[in-house]
Design an enzyme around this catalytic site. Structure first.
Site, short mmCIF file in Angstrom:
data_model
loop_
_atom_site.label_atom_id
_atom_site.label_comp_id
_atom_site.label_asym_id
_atom_site.label_seq_id
_atom_site.Cartn_x
_atom_site.Cartn_y
_atom_site.Cartn_z
CD GLU A 271 45.46 31.72 28.91
OE1 GLU A 271 46.04 30.68 29.28
OE2 GLU A 271 44.32 32.02 29.28
CD GLU B 180 47.47 32.88 34.18
OE1 GLU B 180 47.19 31.65 34.17
OE2 GLU B 180 46.89 33.72 33.47
#
Length: 1028
Positions: A463, A539
């Site tokens: 991220e 994820e």
């Protein structure tokens, strides 16, 4: 050689290295594979403790300051007067200093890179230690810090030795120039914040200190400086080459020779010796200090997560007289990782990643990981059919990788880079001034960890958007280590900086067309033009609290679409910390409980296991979905099943199939069959089933696969897979239940009273509710039987909604806005009728909020000659309100049962969209075991598809879901922490005819699949209830 600096502490700090992205270290030694510096090959081969490596873990002296400028210059040579003893490794926040901060995206400091606040908590550590004179005379002495958060300066005997940042990789310094025989003193000044903190914005607790091991390492003057081993396999995987490179250092290395030996079960498999001096590299020559050898191996035992076959590789450095100077060693696993035909493969077989993300977290020790906890994590993962782990979001403790090598887990090793709180997220990734800092975090990780066979993928971080720095680092990794793919999710999960399409929280069938970085449905993504890469979710299945709904849907897609190669669940462990309340009682704390700001509350509670590693119910769902055996019922007459092994490499030789046939939980027949199934093959089994007599109840065939002998990660008789089928049964006509007396209705002023022998029911004429039920003179209700349309909100119902930041799209906010948590019943009808053989009570309620009817509930209660209460309920839902969480009934019972038994899905908590792990059968559990102690209280404990429920004097029959709890829905809704719940009198019974799914694709947007939302606006259900 480096000369220690005589500069004072204040002058060194005045440079403010911690606010300069161009300075990540001073005098730190280059990255390399882990060292032990054994003195002999036998010790290295056995991985014994090395006498040249000495732990400095233990009690250190510690002083705490609000800012580094407050530390007196004298501290580098003598402890401050306020110094206390503190353990190393530890986080100082867990030792009573400063505040742990939990935040997900928002930086814990004002965003102004590279600058950090002037109030920068500072920990001053010191240690006195002894050094033998022989160490000083015979070589070089280093100090190794395996992890310090976030940056630190080092002094030894009053001399400044260097500086380092990057919390998750080792920092190593040469102390030789300043050490003296006898007593020496270390001084380590640790800063809470540095410019590197802008690269460490992971979703975790922000804590500080020397939190990993510290050790002294002695190396001889001429020594091994690095080593690297690469396995090469032929197309048939029956011949291998081990390509080895060793780097040397020291003045006399040119006269030395290195013997490289490969060992298996204590025996030498291959060996070769070479002197330094590589082949010619370019027009300027070769690497004088490096050497290369090739070891051929026939019929190698191949490493995989299923079969973690390891060899031991030793590197023995000898001087010109043949004396051993230095020995290093590592485990070697022969395996090949590649992407071909759009598939990620190990040893030529396409993988199905059964993965989980794991933070390094311990409830008492913070981010300090001990070996026992690491082993427990791996054992639980393996027992629940995980085969892969992503080191989210930083390189882990060095021991973790060794354990993964030996137990067998595939690993994604991830660089310590996350800039989630930046706007835009890629701000630093596109800034060349930050390339050196980002580069060191990637390159040093690769150089430390590249010998581990368990690591099959490198990750550039998490991220951080996508920028030119990522592209540069991708190329470096691919050039330095072409044997592994690289993944990186930032920038949309499918940029040029990733070999794997690795989205997070993409859904199976639903597009999420976000601007700039859309998330397509998984099925659509793999079919997009020119997209040939495998797709592995980095994820998915956000396991926050009572969640994990729809997990089975992902696994159906993975098994049906080869290029959907699995993913990594978020995440492994609830990141709660142990805290004590004002009375000294320990509880698990989450964001905000320490007065930390900013904080993201309970968003740290996403684990499949509680902080102490007790499983959540969701862990069993993962175990069942991911099991390595699949079953097919071939025929029922004769009774034949097929058992298929999903193992790619492992021959099943420790498994036994145990079967039983049961009618409503009563076993009618059973047996067992040994399994011998080759990888990816099927074994057909015929079961000797008896003839079934006509009788009440359903007949089920249950099969379990158990491991008969204990393994490295499981006890004997561990169940690793199961299935069940309902079998056809002879038609059975139940005889009518004959009652002994008809019930009697009395219409009184305030109640309708029904009597039957030793039982009485009171239906209140003002409310229409069943307000009391006497059985043998004992009142059994503490609160009336009422309609129930809401639940104590789950984390997934709440989403990101907070008191100061309302998300109107969250389920809970939609329910609140509609008035569903503020319902008032208005009685429209309440009448009783005496029939020849029964009494009926009919009621009609409008459930209103602000004068508007949201629900109409019509109930017909019938008490028959057997004294059984039959309920027939019809519910209408207003068309303009959101779909409810449940349709059912609730009451508070006077008794507190010790146990409850039921015929239905169990034994563990299950919900309509999370019941793959639940099994039809007859179950008995203590009342407390029917409650799931989620740290943040929510609705919990449901058991679905129940046909019979028995507790104390009560027996219910029908087709319903139920929960029994000491806590009301109101208390669960109003209470912030589980330890604050107070057991209420009696127990609460919730009977649900319909219950919405829990969702779990993510926890910040509505994620319950349409088929598990209560879409119908008219619903009807029935059940019966009796007391003995």
């Amino acid at each position: 050689m480096f000369t220690a600096s005589p500069m004072s502490l204040s002058k060194i700090l005045a440079r403010r290295d911690w606010e300069n992205p161009g300075v990540t270290q001073w005098h730190r030694l280059p990255a390399h594979a882990p060292f032990n510096s054994w003195r002999d090959e036998a010790s290295a081969r056995a991985d014994d403790n090395a006498s040249r490596k000495r732990s400095l873990n233990g009690d250190w002296q510690f002083s705490y300051y609000a800012a580094p400028e407050q530390v007196p210059d004298s501290w580098v040579t003598e402890d401050c007067a306020d110094a206390v003893t503190t353990p190393v490794p530890s986080n100082w926040q867990m030792q009573g200093f400063d505040t742990p901060i939990y935040t997900n995206v928002t930086y814990p400091i004002p965003v102004n890179p590279p600058f950090v606040p002037a109030e920068n908590p500072t920990g001053c550590y010191s240690l006195t230690f002894e050094v033998d004179e022989q160490w000083l005379e015979s070589g070089q002495t280093r100090i190794v810090f395996d992890g310090v958060n976030s940056a630190f300066y080092l002094w030894c005997n009053g001399k400044w030795m260097g500086y380092s940042q990057d919390s998750r990789l080792p920092a190593e310094f040469d102390l030789s120039a300043v050490l003296r025989p006898g007593t020496n003193r270390l001084a380590v000044l640790v800063l809470r914040w540095c410019d590197g903190s802008y690269l460490e914005d992971q979703d975790m607790w922000r804590m500080s200190g020397i939190f990993r091991d510290v050790s002294l390492l002695h190396k001889p003057h001429t020594h091994i400086a690095d080593y690297h081993a690469v396995t090469e396999l032929n197309a048939d995987y029956d011949r291998a080459k081990l390509q080895v490179e060793v780097a040397l250092a020291g003045e006399q290395f040119a006269d030395c020779e290195v013997t490289v030996t490969l060992w298996r079960d204590g025996l030498s498999v291959a060996t070769a010796s070479a002197k330094p001096g590589s082949a010619i590299i370019d027009e300027r020559g070769n690497w004088a200090e490096r050497l290369n050898v090739t070891l051929p191996v026939n019929d190698p035992a191949l490493w995989s997560a299923e079969t973690p076959e390891l060899y031991r590789l030793t590197f023995a450095l000898r001087d010109g007289q043949g004396e051993i100077l230095d020995v290093e060693a590592c485990d070697v696993g022969f395996r090949c990782v590649e992407i071909s035909n759009g598939l990620l493969k190990v040893n030529g077989k396409p993988l199905l990643i059964r993965g989980v993300n794991r933070h390094e977290h311990h409830p008492e020790n913070g981010q300090v990981m001990d070996e026992a906890t690491m082993r427990r994590d791996i054992e639980l993962m393996k027992q629940h059919n995980f085969n892969a782990v992503r080191c989210s979001h930083y390189p882990n403790h060095p021991l973790w990788y060794t354990l993964c090598d030996r137990y067998g887990l595939y690993v994604v090793d991830e660089a310590n880079i996350e800039t989630h709180g930046m706007v835009p997220m890629s701000r630093l990734a596109d800034d060349p001034r930050w390339l050196p800092a980002m580069s060191e975090r990637v390159t040093r990780m690769v150089l430390r960890d590249r010998n581990h066979p368990s690591i099959i993928i490198w990750s550039l971080g998490n991220e951080s958007g996508h920028g030119a720095n990522h592209d540069a680092l991708y190329r470096w990794v691919k050039t330095t280590d072409p044997t592994r793919p690289v993944q990186y999710e930032g920038g949309g999960a499918n940029t040029a900086a990733t070999d794997i399409v690795c989205p997070m929280y993409a859904r199976v069938d639903q597009d999420q067309p976000f601007e700039a970085v859309p998330k397509w449905s998984l099925k659509k993504w793999i079919g997009m033009p020119d997209e040939t890469r495998p797709l592995i979710l980095c994820e998915y299945a956000h396991a926050m609290g009572n969640s994990f709904g729809g997990f089975a849907k992902y696994w159906q897609a993975f098994r049906n679409h080869p290029r959907l190669q699995g993913g990594f669940v978020w995440d492994w462990v609830d990141q709660a910390l142990t805290k004590k309340d004002d009375n000294g009682n320990a509880f698990w704390a989450y964001g905000g409980d320490f007065g930390d700001t900013p904080n993201d509350r309970q968003f740290c509670l996403n684990g499949l296991v509680f902080p102490d590693r007790t499983p959540h119910p969701a862990l069993f769902e993962a175990q069942r979905a991911q099991q390595f055996f699949n079953f097919t019922l071939v025929s029922t007459s004769p009774l034949v099943i097929d058992v298929h092994s999903d193992y790619l490499f492992r021959q099943c030789d420790n498994e036994q199939l145990r079967w039983n046939i049961a009618r409503d939980g009563e076993v009618l027949a059973s047996g067992e069959v040994a399994l011998t199934i080759a990888p990816q093959q099927t074994q057909r089994i015929e079961i000797d089933a008896p003839e079934f007599a006509a009788a009440a109840g359903e007949i089920w065939l249950n099969v379990d696969i158990v491991q008969t002998a204990a393994t490295a990660w499981s006890p004997a008789d561990h169940r690793c897979a199961w299935d069940q089928w309902q079998l056809p049964a002879p038609l059975y006509i139940a005889p009518p239940v004959e009652g002994t007396a008809k019930p009697d209705l009395k219409v009184k002023e305030d109640v309708l009273e029904v009597s039957h022998q030793s039982q009485r029911w009171h239906f209140d004429r003002a409310s229409g509710n069943l307000t009391q039920w006497w059985n043998n003179g004992t009142a059994t209700l503490l609160a009336p039987l009422n309609d129930n349309f809401t639940r104590a909100p789950l984390d997934n119902d709440i989403g990101v909604s907070e008191a100061t930041r309302i998300d109107p799209n969250a389920w809970v906010e939609r329910w609140k806005a509609a008035g569903m948590y503020n319902l008032t019943p208005r009685l429209l009808l309440c009448e009783g009728e005496q029939l020849a053989q029964a009494v009926t009570i009919t009621t009609l309620h409008a459930w209103e909020s602000n004068g508007k009817a949201l629900f109409l509930s019509r109930k017909v209660w019938k008490i028959d000659r057997a004294g059984v209460l039959h309920g027939d309920v019809q519910v209408q839902v207003a068309n303009d309100i959101p779909q409810p969480a449940r349709i059912g009934l609730s009451c508070q019972l006077a008794q507190t049962p010790q146990t409850a038994s039921w015929l239905g899905l169990g034994p563990d908590e299950n919900y309509p969209d999370r019941k793959l792990a639940a099994r039809q059968g007859r179950w008995t559990l203590p009342l407390d075991a029917l409650h799931t102690a989620y740290i943040f209280p929510t609705d919990n404990g449901l058991r679905c598809d129940t046909r019979e429920l028995t507790f104390d004097t009560h027996q219910l029959q029908g087709d319903f879901h139920f929960s029994l709890s000491r806590y009301s829905q109101q208390q669960l809704r109003d209470t912030s922490h589980h330890h604050l719940l107070e057991a209420e009198p009696g127990c609460w019974l919730n009977i649900d005819a319909f219950h919405m799914g829990v969702g779990g694709d993510d926890s910040w947007s509505p994620s319950v699949s349409p088929e598990f939302i209560l879409q119908r606006r008219e619903m009807r259900y029935a059940f019966s209830w009796r007391q003995d």
